[in-house]
Design a protein around this motif. Sequence first.
Motif, PDB file in Angstrom:
ATOM      1  N   SER A 132     -42.048  33.968  80.083  1.00 24.41           N
ATOM      2  CA  SER A 132     -41.909  35.464  80.284  1.00 24.41           C
ATOM      3  C   SER A 132     -42.984  36.302  80.828  1.00 24.41           C
ATOM      4  O   SER A 132     -42.903  37.282  80.830  1.00 24.41           O
ATOM      5  CB  SER A 132     -41.413  36.015  78.738  1.00 24.41           C
ATOM      6  N   ASN A 133     -44.070  35.622  81.388  1.00 26.41           N
ATOM      7  CA  ASN A 133     -45.118  36.081  82.049  1.00 26.41           C
ATOM      8  C   ASN A 133     -46.000  36.596  81.178  1.00 26.41           C
ATOM      9  O   ASN A 133     -46.899  37.635  81.659  1.00 26.41           O
ATOM     10  CB  ASN A 133     -44.677  36.942  83.281  1.00 26.41           C
ATOM     11  N   ASP A 134     -45.894  36.324  79.774  1.00 28.18           N
ATOM     12  CA  ASP A 134     -46.890  37.057  78.876  1.00 28.18           C
ATOM     13  C   ASP A 134     -48.125  35.954  78.388  1.00 28.18           C
ATOM     14  O   ASP A 134     -47.784  34.816  78.599  1.00 28.18           O
ATOM     15  CB  ASP A 134     -46.119  37.181  77.626  1.00 28.18           C
ATOM     16  N   LYS A 135     -49.127  36.452  78.261  1.00 25.42           N
ATOM     17  CA  LYS A 135     -50.284  35.617  78.040  1.00 25.42           C
ATOM     18  C   LYS A 135     -50.190  34.876  76.769  1.00 25.42           C
ATOM     19  O   LYS A 135     -49.622  35.381  75.603  1.00 25.42           O
ATOM     20  CB  LYS A 135     -51.579  36.347  77.944  1.00 25.42           C
ATOM     21  N   VAL A 136     -50.486  33.564  76.590  1.00 23.74           N
ATOM     22  CA  VAL A 136     -50.304  32.870  75.381  1.00 23.74           C
ATOM     23  C   VAL A 136     -51.365  33.097  74.440  1.00 23.74           C
ATOM     24  O   VAL A 136     -52.419  33.319  74.871  1.00 23.74           O
ATOM     25  CB  VAL A 136     -49.929  31.506  75.672  1.00 23.74           C
ATOM     26  N   ALA A 137     -51.373  32.802  73.042  1.00 26.23           N
ATOM     27  CA  ALA A 137     -52.488  32.846  71.998  1.00 26.23           C
ATOM     28  C   ALA A 137     -53.075  31.692  72.079  1.00 26.23           C
ATOM     29  O   ALA A 137     -52.969  30.557  72.716  1.00 26.23           O
ATOM     30  CB  ALA A 137     -51.601  33.069  70.715  1.00 26.23           C
ATOM     31  N   SER A 138     -54.425  32.133  71.926  1.00 29.88           N
ATOM     32  CA  SER A 138     -55.345  30.966  71.829  1.00 29.88           C
ATOM     33  C   SER A 138     -54.806  29.956  70.582  1.00 29.88           C
ATOM     34  O   SER A 138     -54.070  30.210  69.444  1.00 29.88           O
ATOM     35  CB  SER A 138     -56.558  31.305  71.000  1.00 29.88           C
ATOM     36  N   GLY A 139     -55.066  28.697  70.842  1.00 35.48           N
ATOM     37  CA  GLY A 139     -54.543  27.460  69.877  1.00 35.48           C
ATOM     38  C   GLY A 139     -54.797  26.097  70.666  1.00 35.48           C
ATOM     39  O   GLY A 139     -54.861  25.979  71.729  1.00 35.48           O
ATOM     40  N   ILE A 140     -53.874  25.245  69.806  1.00 41.25           N
ATOM     41  CA  ILE A 140     -53.730  23.900  70.285  1.00 41.25           C
ATOM     42  C   ILE A 140     -52.134  23.754  70.934  1.00 41.25           C
ATOM     43  O   ILE A 140     -51.294  24.258  70.359  1.00 41.25           O
ATOM     44  CB  ILE A 140     -54.008  22.920  69.358  1.00 41.25           C
ATOM     45  N   TYR A 141     -52.180  23.426  72.152  1.00 36.30           N
ATOM     46  CA  TYR A 141     -50.893  23.099  72.919  1.00 36.30           C
ATOM     47  C   TYR A 141     -50.490  21.565  73.271  1.00 36.30           C
ATOM     48  O   TYR A 141     -51.692  20.782  73.529  1.00 36.30           O
ATOM     49  CB  TYR A 141     -50.693  23.754  74.043  1.00 36.30           C
ATOM     50  N   ILE A 142     -49.368  21.341  73.340  1.00 38.49           N
ATOM     51  CA  ILE A 142     -49.116  19.837  73.685  1.00 38.49           C
ATOM     52  C   ILE A 142     -48.608  19.943  75.041  1.00 38.49           C
ATOM     53  O   ILE A 142     -47.657  20.455  75.111  1.00 38.49           O
ATOM     54  CB  ILE A 142     -47.926  19.211  72.629  1.00 38.49           C
ATOM     55  N   CYS A 143     -49.054  19.147  75.884  1.00 33.89           N
ATOM     56  CA  CYS A 143     -48.530  18.742  77.196  1.00 33.89           C
ATOM     57  C   CYS A 143     -48.084  17.408  77.596  1.00 33.89           C
ATOM     58  O   CYS A 143     -48.599  16.705  77.340  1.00 33.89           O
ATOM     59  CB  CYS A 143     -49.817  19.049  78.133  1.00 33.89           C
ATOM     60  N   VAL A 144     -46.671  17.675  78.002  1.00 32.76           N
ATOM     61  CA  VAL A 144     -46.137  16.444  78.350  1.00 32.76           C
ATOM     62  C   VAL A 144     -45.579  16.260  79.814  1.00 32.76           C
ATOM     63  O   VAL A 144     -45.027  17.097  80.337  1.00 32.76           O
ATOM     64  CB  VAL A 144     -44.772  16.364  77.416  1.00 32.76           C
ATOM     65  N   PHE A 145     -46.254  15.016  80.367  1.00 35.29           N
ATOM     66  CA  PHE A 145     -46.028  14.820  81.541  1.00 35.29           C
ATOM     67  C   PHE A 145     -45.088  13.564  81.812  1.00 35.29           C
ATOM     68  O   PHE A 145     -45.164  12.518  81.223  1.00 35.29           O
ATOM     69  CB  PHE A 145     -47.365  14.454  82.271  1.00 35.29           C
ATOM     70  N   ARG A 146     -43.751  13.976  82.189  1.00 30.23           N
ATOM     71  CA  ARG A 146     -42.626  13.045  81.898  1.00 30.23           C
ATOM     72  C   ARG A 146     -42.499  12.599  83.833  1.00 30.23           C
ATOM     73  O   ARG A 146     -42.049  13.397  84.439  1.00 30.23           O
ATOM     74  CB  ARG A 146     -41.461  13.821  81.721  1.00 30.23           C
ATOM     75  N   VAL A 147     -42.786  11.358  83.670  1.00 27.19           N
ATOM     76  CA  VAL A 147     -42.571  10.832  85.264  1.00 27.19           C
ATOM     77  C   VAL A 147     -41.921   9.387  85.033  1.00 27.19           C
ATOM     78  O   VAL A 147     -42.346   8.484  84.239  1.00 27.19           O
ATOM     79  CB  VAL A 147     -43.641  10.815  85.995  1.00 27.19           C
ATOM     80  N   GLY A 148     -40.875   8.977  85.773  1.00 30.24           N
ATOM     81  CA  GLY A 148     -40.035   7.853  85.335  1.00 30.24           C
ATOM     82  C   GLY A 148     -39.777   7.642  83.901  1.00 30.24           C
ATOM     83  O   GLY A 148     -39.093   8.772  83.456  1.00 30.24           O
ATOM     84  N   ASP A 149     -40.187   6.479  83.417  1.00 34.00           N
ATOM     85  CA  ASP A 149     -39.817   6.031  81.884  1.00 34.00           C
ATOM     86  C   ASP A 149     -40.898   6.742  81.041  1.00 34.00           C
ATOM     87  O   ASP A 149     -41.010   6.381  79.848  1.00 34.00           O
ATOM     88  CB  ASP A 149     -39.358   5.000  82.032  1.00 34.00           C
ATOM     89  N   ASN A 150     -41.915   7.062  81.751  1.00 35.21           N
ATOM     90  CA  ASN A 150     -43.232   7.387  80.935  1.00 35.21           C
ATOM     91  C   ASN A 150     -43.216   9.042  80.561  1.00 35.21           C
ATOM     92  O   ASN A 150     -42.953   9.813  81.045  1.00 35.21           O
ATOM     93  CB  ASN A 150     -44.472   7.196  81.561  1.00 35.21           C
TER      94      ASN A 150
END
Length: 387
Positions: free
Chosen positions: A358-376
């Motif tokens: 929504s183009n709003d700044k996110v809050a400070s904290g821990i985030y989970i980043c998931v990189f989906r490529v092929g079956d991984n």
Amino acid sequence: SLHNSGLSGHNIKIGIMDTGFDTSHVAFARMRSENRILTTRNFLDGGNDVMGVPGGQRRHGTEVLSVIGGFDEGNLIGTAFGASFVLAKTESLTAEIQAEEDYWVAASEWMESLGVDIISSSLGYIDWYDTTQLNGHTAIITQAADIANQLGVVVVNCAGNEGGNIHWRKVVPPADGDSVIAVGAVNTDGFVSYFSSQGPTADGRIKPDFCALGEQDRVAASDNGGYGFDNGTSFAAPLLAGGIALLLEEHPLWRISDILANLKRASSITNHPNNAQGWGIPNFVNAINMEPYSPQRSLLIITPQPARDSVVFNMIFSSASTAILTVYDLSGAKVQEWDETATEPSTVIKVWDGRNRSNDKVASGIYICVFRVGDNNIRQKLAYFSR
């Protein structure tokens, strides 16, 4: 050998849940002076006091912590004496109740939110389960351990001390989890301890995964400020978890699958695993010198860590492919997402300004980043600070 090479678990965060911890013990003086007890929480009584009063309640936890993190040269050196620790008091000595399992689950969620790399647990619960439920997805504590693993935490748990219990004998939850590294006990001659819980699981998988010393382990004694010896898979687990901390210190990009596969390849009965000792006793010197189990793979590298205001995602494609990079908050809500394409093996760089969809700044904290490529599905934690 690994200690002599300079490895100590530096910059690795380890979470331990137990009965309490006498952090005033001299074995933890170095840990205290270097501020490596990052935070504590008492799930049993409330608040942050995990020491309590002198006595039996904190004995087990103190011993477990000393095996992995203690340092008193000439008396005791833990396997990951340079690591940082997050400590949770979740276990009562007065009664075995289901609330303790709930405390374990809550502690694992809390530890994961703080970015721990490893959870080392020397607890398990059987009173409200039976061995037909050891299928890796029934016990609540096993489900929680698997979730932590999916979020990038290496979960190491004792196999249990039920080997001599004719009514059970098997590993104790959460050691039945397929993503949980279950650790049995051997004596100083390398023979499996009579009390060490065994497999298979209810669905036929080999357990434990590995073994480590579980008899006459040198421990810090909370009752007199000195040292002693104790027996149990409770001490085999932190010994091995500390070794994994050294692997991660040397190879920070290794995935959990790399750790597990290389330990199996470097263990004493790698070609003949069994349900008494799994793949045997790992040789960490051999494991640390191995190539990643899947060397030709895509990777996600996030810099800086922690990030302030902007984040750089380095998406390393091992071959021509399309991928999706998604950022989630800890509730599982999707924060941001990008589609990326590589026409050849290459690195694609994405700079994120910390704004959501929504183009709003996110809050400070821990985030989970998931990189989906092929079956991984490659997961990385991101510590983000917003100004």
